[in-house]
Design a protein around this motif. Structure first.
Motif, PDB file in Angstrom:
ATOM      1  N   LEU A   5       0.837  -1.197   0.000  1.00  0.00           N
ATOM      2  CA  LEU A   5       0.000   0.000   0.000  1.00  0.00           C
ATOM      3  C   LEU A   5       0.874   1.250   0.000  1.00  0.00           C
ATOM      4  O   LEU A   5       1.932   1.283   0.637  1.00  0.00           O
ATOM      5  CB  LEU A   5      -0.917   0.014   1.230  1.00  0.00           C
ATOM      6  CG  LEU A   5      -1.894  -1.157   1.347  1.00  0.00           C
ATOM      7  CD1 LEU A   5      -2.631  -1.110   2.672  1.00  0.00           C
ATOM      8  CD2 LEU A   5      -2.871  -1.147   0.187  1.00  0.00           C
ATOM      9  N   ALA A   6       0.423   2.268  -0.704  1.00  0.00           N
ATOM     10  CA  ALA A   6       1.176   3.514  -0.762  1.00  0.00           C
ATOM     11  C   ALA A   6       1.083   4.248   0.570  1.00  0.00           C
ATOM     12  O   ALA A   6       0.023   4.326   1.184  1.00  0.00           O
ATOM     13  CB  ALA A   6       0.633   4.397  -1.876  1.00  0.00           C
ATOM     14  N   VAL A   7       2.221   4.758   1.010  1.00  0.00           N
ATOM     15  CA  VAL A   7       2.300   5.535   2.246  1.00  0.00           C
ATOM     16  C   VAL A   7       2.849   6.904   1.866  1.00  0.00           C
ATOM     17  O   VAL A   7       3.914   7.000   1.261  1.00  0.00           O
ATOM     18  CB  VAL A   7       3.235   4.857   3.276  1.00  0.00           C
ATOM     19  CG1 VAL A   7       3.387   5.720   4.513  1.00  0.00           C
ATOM     20  CG2 VAL A   7       2.733   3.473   3.634  1.00  0.00           C
ATOM     21  N   ASP A   8       2.101   7.939   2.202  1.00  0.00           N
ATOM     22  CA  ASP A   8       2.568   9.295   1.923  1.00  0.00           C
ATOM     23  C   ASP A   8       3.622   9.684   2.942  1.00  0.00           C
ATOM     24  O   ASP A   8       3.413   9.574   4.150  1.00  0.00           O
ATOM     25  CB  ASP A   8       1.419  10.299   1.994  1.00  0.00           C
ATOM     26  CG  ASP A   8       0.453  10.165   0.840  1.00  0.00           C
ATOM     27  OD1 ASP A   8       0.874   9.681  -0.230  1.00  0.00           O
ATOM     28  OD2 ASP A   8      -0.722  10.542   0.996  1.00  0.00           O
ATOM     29  N   GLY A   9       4.753  10.144   2.452  1.00  0.00           N
ATOM     30  CA  GLY A   9       5.790  10.648   3.331  1.00  0.00           C
ATOM     31  C   GLY A   9       5.468  12.072   3.744  1.00  0.00           C
ATOM     32  O   GLY A   9       4.608  12.734   3.158  1.00  0.00           O
ATOM     33  N   ALA A  10       6.167  12.537   4.766  1.00  0.00           N
ATOM     34  CA  ALA A  10       5.945  13.900   5.247  1.00  0.00           C
ATOM     35  C   ALA A  10       7.221  14.725   5.200  1.00  0.00           C
ATOM     36  O   ALA A  10       7.211  15.880   5.622  1.00  0.00           O
ATOM     37  CB  ALA A  10       5.389  13.869   6.668  1.00  0.00           C
ATOM     38  N   GLY A  11       8.303  14.138   4.715  1.00  0.00           N
ATOM     39  CA  GLY A  11       9.560  14.876   4.640  1.00  0.00           C
ATOM     40  C   GLY A  11      10.129  15.225   5.995  1.00  0.00           C
ATOM     41  O   GLY A  11      10.995  16.081   6.108  1.00  0.00           O
ATOM     42  N   GLN A  21       8.159  13.811  -1.712  1.00  0.00           N
ATOM     43  CA  GLN A  21       7.749  13.306  -3.025  1.00  0.00           C
ATOM     44  C   GLN A  21       8.912  12.803  -3.864  1.00  0.00           C
ATOM     45  O   GLN A  21       8.754  11.841  -4.612  1.00  0.00           O
ATOM     46  CB  GLN A  21       6.978  14.388  -3.774  1.00  0.00           C
ATOM     47  CG  GLN A  21       5.657  14.685  -3.100  1.00  0.00           C
ATOM     48  CD  GLN A  21       4.972  15.925  -3.650  1.00  0.00           C
ATOM     49  OE1 GLN A  21       5.465  16.587  -4.552  1.00  0.00           O
ATOM     50  NE2 GLN A  21       3.827  16.244  -3.078  1.00  0.00           N
ATOM     51  N   ASP A  22      10.072  13.439  -3.765  1.00  0.00           N
ATOM     52  CA  ASP A  22      11.210  13.024  -4.587  1.00  0.00           C
ATOM     53  C   ASP A  22      12.510  13.513  -3.950  1.00  0.00           C
ATOM     54  O   ASP A  22      13.064  14.530  -4.358  1.00  0.00           O
ATOM     55  CB  ASP A  22      11.067  13.579  -6.004  1.00  0.00           C
ATOM     56  CG  ASP A  22      12.100  13.022  -6.966  1.00  0.00           C
ATOM     57  OD1 ASP A  22      12.962  12.221  -6.544  1.00  0.00           O
ATOM     58  OD2 ASP A  22      12.062  13.409  -8.147  1.00  0.00           O
ATOM     59  N   PRO A  23      12.999  12.794  -2.938  1.00  0.00           N
ATOM     60  CA  PRO A  23      14.190  13.272  -2.236  1.00  0.00           C
ATOM     61  C   PRO A  23      15.414  13.385  -3.137  1.00  0.00           C
ATOM     62  O   PRO A  23      16.238  14.280  -2.953  1.00  0.00           O
ATOM     63  CB  PRO A  23      14.400  12.250  -1.121  1.00  0.00           C
ATOM     64  CG  PRO A  23      13.615  11.055  -1.509  1.00  0.00           C
ATOM     65  CD  PRO A  23      12.507  11.539  -2.388  1.00  0.00           C
TER      66      PRO A  23
END
Length: 170
Positions: free
Chosen positions: A84-90, A137-139
């Motif tokens: 499952l996709a997990v949204d990162g928070a940076g 989103q794109d480190p």
């Protein structure tokens, strides 16, 4: 008949490899956060102190400094062990996110600030939010291609000491 359940294999733990220049970029982001917090602390007080002013120069300034110091490229969008996709928070916590989202409402309750200061507060909140989002989103692009550096430049410009606005050099 006997039914045997095959154990689910443990997810492979992939060690994190820092991006080239990551430490320097995160140190610069933390420094930009400190400069922004210092500018917010320097904002003029209203004729009689209000809860809005206390929140701006207190909680908000501390949250901005902490958010920029705690940026984390490892806290990026990913898949969990179940696919499952997990949204990162940076690296930014939900409380800080909600505080930054509230800035647009709070500046309306700060009539003692100039319009320039109010707009710059909005830009600071947006730049800090954006810094965490680009890392989430794109480190790789955020660090290697200068996206995080650009957010820090915006933050520095918005949090410049009060005075005449500087014209960008072309």
């Amino acid at each position: 008949m006997t039914i045997s359940h095959i154990p689910v294999p443990a997810p492979a733990v992939v060690p994190y490899e820092p991006w080239e220049g990551q430490a320097d970029m995160l140190a610069e982001a933390a420094a930009a956060g400190r400069r922004a917090a210092a500018w917010i602390h320097s904002l003029p007080a209203p004729p009689s102190p209000t809860p809005t002013w206390s929140w701006l120069v207190g909680d908000l300034a501390v949250a901005i400094e902490a958010a920029m110091a705690n940026l984390d490229p490892e806290d990026c969008d990913r898949m969990d062990e179940h696919g499952l996709a997990v949204d990162g928070a940076g690296g930014m916590g939900s409380v800080t996110q909600s505080m930054l989202a509230a800035v647009s409402c709070v500046v309306a309750d700060a009539p003692w600030l100039t319009t320039d200061q109010q707009v710059r507060l909005l830009a600071v909140a947006s730049a800090v939010t954006g810094a965490a989002q680009v890392l989430a989103q794109d480190p790789g692009s955020a660090i290697l291609h200068g996206l995080l550096a650009r957010m820090c430049t915006i933050l520095d410009y918005a949090a410049r000491p009060d005075g005449p606005a500087r014209t960008p050099v072309r």
